[in-house]
Structure formats: C-alpha cells, structure tokens
Motif scaffolding. Structure first.
Motif, PDB file in Angstrom:
ATOM      1  N   PRO A  68       0.788  -1.205  -0.064  1.00 50.68           N
ATOM      2  CA  PRO A  68       0.077   0.017  -0.024  1.00 50.68           C
ATOM      3  C   PRO A  68       0.688   1.439   0.079  1.00 50.68           C
ATOM      4  CG  PRO A  68      -1.072  -1.602   1.349  1.00 50.68           C
ATOM      5  CD  PRO A  68       0.249  -2.257   0.923  1.00 50.68           C
ATOM      6  N   ASP A 127      -1.784   2.039  -6.310  1.00 49.90           N
ATOM      7  CA  ASP A 127      -3.224   2.407  -6.701  1.00 49.90           C
ATOM      8  C   ASP A 127      -3.658   1.972  -7.963  1.00 49.90           C
ATOM      9  OD1 ASP A 127      -4.713   3.143  -4.677  1.00 49.90           O
ATOM     10  OD2 ASP A 127      -3.883   5.235  -4.597  1.00 49.90           O
ATOM     11  N   ARG A 187      -3.768  -2.129  -7.718  1.00 47.08           N
ATOM     12  CA  ARG A 187      -4.862  -2.903  -7.405  1.00 47.08           C
ATOM     13  C   ARG A 187      -6.346  -2.849  -7.861  1.00 47.08           C
ATOM     14  NH1 ARG A 187      -8.384   0.320  -4.367  1.00 47.08           N
ATOM     15  NH2 ARG A 187      -8.041   2.718  -4.390  1.00 47.08           N
ATOM     16  N   ARG A 229      -8.433  -3.236  -1.296  1.00 44.84           N
ATOM     17  CA  ARG A 229      -7.307  -2.949  -0.900  1.00 44.84           C
ATOM     18  C   ARG A 229      -6.392  -4.060  -0.372  1.00 44.84           C
ATOM     19  NH1 ARG A 229      -7.003   2.496  -1.143  1.00 44.84           N
ATOM     20  NH2 ARG A 229      -5.064   2.466  -0.161  1.00 44.84           N
TER      21      ARG A 229
END
Ligand SMILES: Cc1cc2nc3c(=O)[nH]c(=O)nc-3n(C[C@H](O)[C@H](O)[C@H](O)COP(=O)(O)OP(=O)(O)OC[C@H]3O[C@@H](n4cnc5c(N)ncnc54)[C@H](O)[C@@H]3O)c2cc1C
Length: 458
Positions: free
Chosen positions: A20, A26, A29, A39
């Motif tokens: 993350p 971003d 995912r 997430r």
C-alpha cells in the motif's frame, strides 16, 4: 504477515511485490470493474512459475486470504481481495504456437488479444470470447463462450493440458492422461484448484471471417427474437451470431441518424465463405425493416477487438446471467419489455448461442454442466459514472428477475456476480459433488476461495 517472511519472499522473488505504501499500488490494485474497490495487503506480480510457487507458499504460511488475478476482468471482482494477497500473473505473457501440431501454449497472464495476435500469424485460432481484453485464465477456467463456440466448442473443449501450482506449493500438469481428475475439474470449475501458470490449446484454421451487425427498430424486437430463436436451432455451425438490445454508439462506423438510438440487433461472425454466409443468413437479415445490415470479411483478431474501445477498463459494471434451454414467446415478451428500457448507452443484453459443438460433450464429461443449453443470457448494466451505479444495477436485477423463471436454473459462472452458494450449486448441478471431492484432494483447506467457491467435501 511477518516481516521476516516478507524479507524471505523478497529474496526469492523476481517480479514486483507491491504494498500500500508503494507508488504503483493504486494502479496495481485496480481491476476492470470500476465498482470494485479492494485494498489488498500485498500484490505479488509474478514473472515465472518459481514466483508463483513462492507467492502461494507465502500466502499459506501467513494464512492470508489469497486471490488470483489473470486478466482482472471478473465482473464480481474475484481477481482481487481486501486485506490479503493478490497473486497477479499479468506479467506472465509467454505464448508459443506449434503450427505443425496445431497447438498453442499460453501463460496465465495473457489476455485473448495476445493469443489472437500470436495465432493469427499462422492463420489459426482457438475458441475464445467476444472481446480481446478478457483474461485467458479466468475465461478458460469458467468454460469460455465466444464467436467460435458453435463450430469448435467451448474454450475448455479445446484445452489439452494445464500447468498448475497447487495450494501446498507443488507443481503438476493436468491433462487427460495426467491428474485427469484435476483436468476434469479445471474445465469449468474456475480458480478453485490452484494457480494455472500455462494452458495448452488446440488450434483451428480460422483466419478471415464474415463479420458485422444487422440492426432493427425496437418495435420489431419481438419478431426478430422469435426468428432468431428458430433460426439458431437449425443454422449451420459455421454461423455464429448473438442477439442484443443496445444503444447505437456515436461512432463513425454507424450512420449518424442511428447514433444513440435504442435498437435490437444480431452480430454475425461466420467462418464459412461470403457466399455460404449470405445463403445461410440472408433470410433472417432481410426480415422486417432493418436499419443497418453490414456483413463483410474481417481478420479474426480485428473482430475480437471491435468492442474494446467501447468497453474500456474502469466502467461501472453490474451483470446477471442465466442459461436457457428454450425461449418461449412469453419469455420473449419479457425481453422486449425490459430490453427496451436500457438505462445507459453501454448497457446491453446479449443472448449467446451455445448449441452445436458444445453439445457433443456430455454433461458430466467436464465440470461445466449446462451442455444442453441453447443460450447463455447476460444482462449487463454499464456506465462510466459511479453516480449511475444504482440505476444500472436496479435495471439489471429487475430484468433478471423477470427472465429467471423461464431459465434452466443456473448460469455461466463467468457471468455471475457474488451470488452465494445456492447459485454456485445450481450452476454445477450433479457435478458439484465430484468437484467438491476433487477440491478436498487438491485444496482441502479451501486456500483458493476468492472465486465462485466450491467447498471441499466434508
Ligand atoms: C468486458 C467483458 C467481456 C467478457 N466477454 C466474455 C466472453 O466473450 N466470453 C466469456 O466466456 N466470458 C467473457 N467475460 C467473462 C470473463 O470470462 C470472466 O470475467 C473471467 O473471470 C475473466 O477472467 P480474467 O482472467 O480476466 O479475470 P480475473 O478477474 O483475473 O480472475 C477471475 C477469476 O478467475 C480465477 N483466475 C484468474 N487467473 C487464474 C489462474 N491463472 N489460475 C487459476 N485461477 C485464475 C480467479 O481466481 C478469479 O476467481 C467477459 C468479461 C468482461 C468484463
């Protein structure tokens, strides 16, 4: 997820490990359906089988919820998960065509456009879908319905072998002569049994096909749908055609007077010659008052990618499906009622014919059970704007509710949302118990459960 174990994975892994806090997280995912916003804790983007083995062992050692991502196209978002591990195969794109044997070996991260590109150079293809951006892995493991289905069968009917990393990290090949029970289960049983790192398919001589649509005004939809139902039961297997309710996109290939008009239509893709195609299809193409009728030669990869610019990644997507062994006049009336209320330009309903070659395989010969079906129906609510998600979802559910009583009771797994165990069992029918026994043998702890889940037998 212990730091020590993550460090060990890092030292063994050649692909990308994305967390993350990483800049790539971003975009990594994201999956195709913009409604899915999950997430994961770690995305393991593998480059080879060794990476897949390391990732599976990491997932089991750390007891992580684990999803497998091929092309990321699954409507229900089953190629990702919250707070777990994603084993992402999208960098595994190797393809090798054997023109003499008429086979192709495809790694688990390919999409169908990759395969079309490779095999078209040899004037061949294997049955795939109706769009080039769908993942080979997910589509194949659920069955695989497309333009070549009536003539050459489902994608699984052309699967010769698969390499698989199992839940314990071991590597096996499944074919009719090796691990035949696993091979049976992989042909329709989805991602329940392991990570498939490569597929071997039979190829067929498919090069240029006769392709294009015929559109009619909505007022003629009932008449066209009845004619289509009767036609497809007798049509030569070289004729593939799906019925649709659609809004004509404002694209230069369509006359301006049709732009944004709700119509019904048939999309043709025929593997016979132009003369054979015309002889077989002209009677239905000239029914009523067609608004547009354009069928002509096109290379198969171009056909497969025709709809790619319309259905781009990131759209809001909600779909429901069912199989049909017959289509009564009453069911057709329900179709006309709901199909006429398309809630957005990209929303649609497709009736895919699945008669012909798929029916020459028995109901229990593969995990895919609905061999007697005539049509796979899919109702698709699509729109770029998240604010329209409730509207497209409601339309889709209401349409499905109206047609479901006329269906054969189960759906094509790859067109299902997350609809619960009853729907999964209704889809596999008498094959569910055998699937469940095979699941117990190859994945007794249900490690691979981010899918249309088959529970291990008790
Ligand atoms: C625009 C669009 C068009 C479509 N057109 C067609 C069509 O024409 N014909 C058709 O049959 N279907 C079609 N589908 C449905 C499609 O088959 C499913 O969505 C399928 O799940 C997509 O596979 P994927 O690899 O892209 O998906 P992913 O989201 O990556 O994965 C989906 C599922 O497959 C499993 N999986 C993925 N890769 C592997 C692997 N390597 N090993 C084991 N399990 C794996 C995962 O566990 C997951 O449950 C379409 C979907 C979309 C969105």
């Amino acid at each position: 997820m212990s730091t020590q174990s993550l460090d060990q994975l890092k030292s063994a892994f050649r692909g990308d490990l994305i967390q993350p806090t990483d800049a790539a997280y971003d975009s990594a995912r994201k999956v195709y359906n913009g409604m899915i916003d999950k997430r994961p804790r770690l995305i393991a983007r593998c480059v080879d089988v060794a990476d897949v083995i390391a990732a599976v062992k990491f997932g089991t050692d750390n007891n992580l919820l684990t999803a497998i991502r091929g092309g990321g196209h699954n409507g229900a978002g089953l190629g990702t998960c919250d707070d777990g591990l994603v084993i992402d195969l999208s960098r595994m794109k190797g393809i090798r065509v054997d023109p003499a044997a008429q086979t192709v070996r495809v790694e688990g991260g390919c999409v169908w456009g990759d395969v079309d590109h490779a095999t078209h150079a040899f004037g061949m293809a294997t049955p795939c879908g109706f769009i080039s951006t769908t993942g080979v892995a997910g589509l194949t493991l659920g069955g695989g319905i497309g333009y070549l289905t009536r003539r050459y069968g489902l994608t699984i009917d052309n699967l010769l072998s698969a390499d698989v990393v199992l839940a314990d990290g071991s590597f096996v090949t499944a074919s009719s002569s090796e691990n035949a029970d696993l091979f049976w289960a992989l042909r329709g049983g989805g991602g329940n049994f392991g990570v498939v790192t490569s597929f071997e398919f039979r190829l067929h001589p498919v090069d240029t096909v006769q392709f294009g649509p015929t559109f009619w005004p909505l007022e003629e939809a009932g008449m066209v749908l009845k004619a289509y139902r009767d036609f497809i039961q007798k049509a030569p297997e070289s004729v593939s055609c799906f019925f649709a309710f659609l809004v004509v996109p404002p694209a230069p290939m369509f006359p301006e007077n049709l732009h944004m008009k709700k119509v019904c239509g048939i999309v043709w893709c025929c593997t016979g010659t132009a003369e054979e195609t015309d002889a077989a299809t002209k009677p239905i193409r000239s029914l009523g008052n067609p608004l547009l009728d354009h069928v002509g030669p096109a290379p198969f990869p171009a056909v497969q990618s025709t709809f790619d610019p319309l259905f781009v990644p990131g759209l809001q997507w909600y779909w429901r499906a069912d199989n049909f062994t017959e289509l009564s006049d009453e069911a057709i009336a329900r179709h006309v009622e709901h199909g006429s209320k398309l809630p957005s330009m990209l929303s649609t309903m497709h009736l895919y014919p699945v008669n012909g070659a798929p029916q020459r395989v028995g109901k229990t010969d593969t995990a895919y059970s609905f061999r007697e079906a005539l049509f796979a129906e899919v109702i698709v609510g699509v729109d770029p704007d998240p604010a329209n998600a409730p509207a497209i979802t409601t339309w889709c559910k209401e349409y499905w509710d109206a047609l479901h009583p006329y269906s054969a009771g189960g759906a094509y797994v790859n067109f299902m949302m997350d609809e619960g165990q009853d729907r999964v069992q209704a889809t596999y029918r008498e094959n569910y118990q055998r699937l469940s026994e095979i699941k117990k043998k190859y994945d007794p702890k249900n490690f691979f459960r981010v899918n249309q889940n088959i529970r291990p037998a008790a």
